[in-house]
Design a protein around this motif. Structure first.
Motif: not given
Length: 594
Positions: A186-187, A540-543, A576-578
């Motif tokens: 993901c990073a 954590s994936a809060s964008f 995308a990260l999901a």
């Protein structure tokens, strides 16, 4: 009181809590504290259950990691990283990569909030120096910290909190790098996306505060440390030529003046460098290893006796007894226990060396002083104004290696299972204090009590959902809608957690959804591991919004961003990260192993 009524009341408290958090009419910690007290008063939770979060391993580990991060900040360890790695970019893309790469690496091992706090000032100065819009760098900075935090157990408080809940359920702690199976892909994907999409999707903004920037120009004098790393370097090699809002006027060497300093001029021990610039540039200058304020006699003794110092701005009063004396003759440090590092007059720099400046009423001085200095002199008749300069603590560069060593020891001890994570973190925090990497007062200030209170009180809501059966009821509802398919159930948990994170805090969302995820796994008779890691990643994936993650909120003002700027670039990244997470998680941690 019936169990069904407890379920109804618990869900009502959760809904009311969510509503108050979304409206932001009250502080998050106050809302969650009221929710915990409500559950306690209604008899839904016992006192031990309600207060369980305050002794949770995850919360205590977060607090300890704040102290370790403060040691890295106060010793200048992170400043050295920024100066070595930022360099001179050749465009927006390379500049973003230079920002993101070290931040991802550091955020994997340090709470991402202090990493962003430490990186933001040098990155802002660096952007101005190279004429790059800060808005092109600060969202990538925040996103890099979030992405890096997903790569290890200690990278973000969310991982530690979820792991604390996992251990509370009687499960063994996950490994330091276990989440890296999904975090690292993901990073990498997030970094590539930002580099590719930011040119079109990231707005070029100007901070609202830039129009009101401090126009004062100071004269500041710094000395090259005799044993420091700058000795023998040219002006360019030392990074002193392109300082943005700071200009090197002259060098005083062995009693003679070198004006119009050439880029090829080499620095010698105890050279006195005279600069002109604004206050933010001077704060940045103070954090260059190998430069220090000139000290003679008593001033040097004061600096050695009180290494914990920061910058204070004062305006000389007409009643000050030092007026009409030069700074050299006035013995300012004897009278006030502080060292003058810069002076401005009528908003302009004063020509000549600092020691030759004759003090006048209304002169503005920038001084190095102890943290208690302002309280002692705030009402002194000698000064018209006395105020602290934010984020201006003088780094203890000689202890930077100790700070890095402590962090490495904590990571190694936890990774090799020599010590439980909470024990390693607490010992690391104690070593940071004992070895002088951070003072006790600075350590207290570094601990974000708001975050800790949110975490601790959130545990009470999660506990209530679990003990009353409300989590099971919600899980059954989701199970009916997902047709008992574990892949669909995992998708629902991820989407719900990610949505809650954008509206609440990441930790609160994780604690609320975790019991539902565990109940759903139990109903499916599936392994709880994929659901636990889905909660970790989604929280954590809060964008997509500035309010979803603290680092997003931190960069919003300095970057001049609008709310929609985060949605424009963040929503595609979040989707995308999901997809990556939902593909990798069941492959690494199967629903039905063996």
């Amino acid at each position: 009181m019936s169990v069904d009524l407890h379920i109804f009341m618990t869900l009502a408290v959760v809904v009311a809590t969510l509503g108050l958090l979304i409206t932001e009419k009250l502080a998050a910690e106050l809302v969650l504290l009221l929710a915990m007290l409500t559950l306690l008063t209604l008899g839904i939770l016992t006192p031990a259950q309600a207060l369980e979060g305050f002794s949770n391993d995850g919360m205590i580990t977060v607090a300890a990691m704040y102290v370790i991060a403060a040691g890295l900040r106060d010793t200048g360890a992170i400043d050295w990283i920024t100066r070595q790695l930022l360099g001179r970019p050749r465009g927006i893309g390379p500049a973003q990569l230079r920002v993101m790469a070290p931040v991802i690496g550091l955020s994997a091992f340090i709470n991402n909030t202090p990493v962003v706090a430490a990186f933001m000032p040098p990155i802002l100065a660096w952007a101005k120096r190279h004429q790059i819009s800060a808005s092109k760098l600060l969202i990538p900075l925040s996103y890099a910290a979030i992405l890096g935090g997903t790569c290890t157990l200690i990278g973000t408080s969310t991982n530690l909190v979820v792991n604390g809940l996992w251990m509370r359920d009687g499960q063994p702690s996950i490994g330091m790098f276990e989440i890296a199976w999904v975090g690292i892909p993901c990073a990498l994907a997030g970094t590539l996306y930002i580099l590719a999409a930011s040119r079109r999707l990231l707005a070029d903004r100007r901070p609202a505060t830039s129009a009101f920037a401090d126009p004062r120009e100071y004269t500041v004098e710094m000395m090259v440390d005799a044993t420091g790393p700058l000795v023998g370097q040219t002006i360019v090699e030392a990074g002193l030529r392109q300082l943005g809002r700071l200009f090197l006027i002259e060098i005083e060497r062995d009693g003679r003046i070198i004006p119009a300093v050439q880029s090829e001029e080499r620095l010698l021990p105890e050279d006195r460098l005279v600069f002109a610039g604004d206050i933010d540039a001077i704060v940045d200058l103070q954090r260059i290893r190998g430069l220090s304020a000139p000290r003679n006699g008593e001033a040097a003794s004061l600096a050695q006796q009180y290494p914990e110092r920061h910058l204070v701005e004062v305006v000389i009063s007409p009643r000050c007894p030092l007026i009409n004396q030069t700074l050299r003759d006035s013995r300012f440090h004897t009278h006030y226990g502080a060292t003058v590092v810069a002076v401005a007059r009528d908003g302009q720099r004063v020509p000549g060396g600092l020691g030759d400046v004759i003090l006048r009423a209304a002169d503005t001085l920038l001084i190095e002083a102890r943290p208690t200095w302002v309280d002692r002199h705030r009402h002194s008749p000698d000064f018209l104004v006395v105020s602290d300069v934010e984020n201006s603590d003088i780094p203890r560069f000689d202890r930077a290696l100790r700070a890095w060593g402590i962090l490495a020891a904590v990571v190694l001890a936890a990774t090799l299972n020599w010590l439980p994570m909470v024990t390693a973190a607490l010992l690391g925090a104690a070593a940071t204090l004992a070895l002088g990497c951070v003072s006790l007062s600075a350590a207290r200030r570094s601990i974000d009590t708001q975050v800790l209170l949110v975490i601790a009180c959130s545990f009470a809501l999660g506990k209530a959902l679990a003990v009353t059966g409300a989590a099971t009821l919600v899980a059954d509802t989701l199970l009916n809608s997902s047709t008992a398919n574990p892949w669909v159930a995992l998708l629902l948990i991820y989407v719900i957690t990610a949505t809650a994170t954008e509206m609440l805090s990441n930790n609160a969302a994780a604690v609320l959804i975790y019991p539902v995820a565990m109940a759903l796994a139990a109903r499916l008779e599936a392994s709880p591991l994929p659901f636990m890691f889905a909660v970790m990643m989604a929280a954590s994936a809060s964008f997509s919004t500035p309010i979803g993650y603290q680092t997003n909120l931190m960069v919003q003002g300095p970057g001049g961003y609008r709310f929609t700027d985060f949605a424009r670039i963040g929503i595609p990244l979040q989707l995308a990260l999901a997809a990556i997470s939902l593909i990798i998680i069941p492959l690494v941690w199967p629903f039905y192993p063996g």
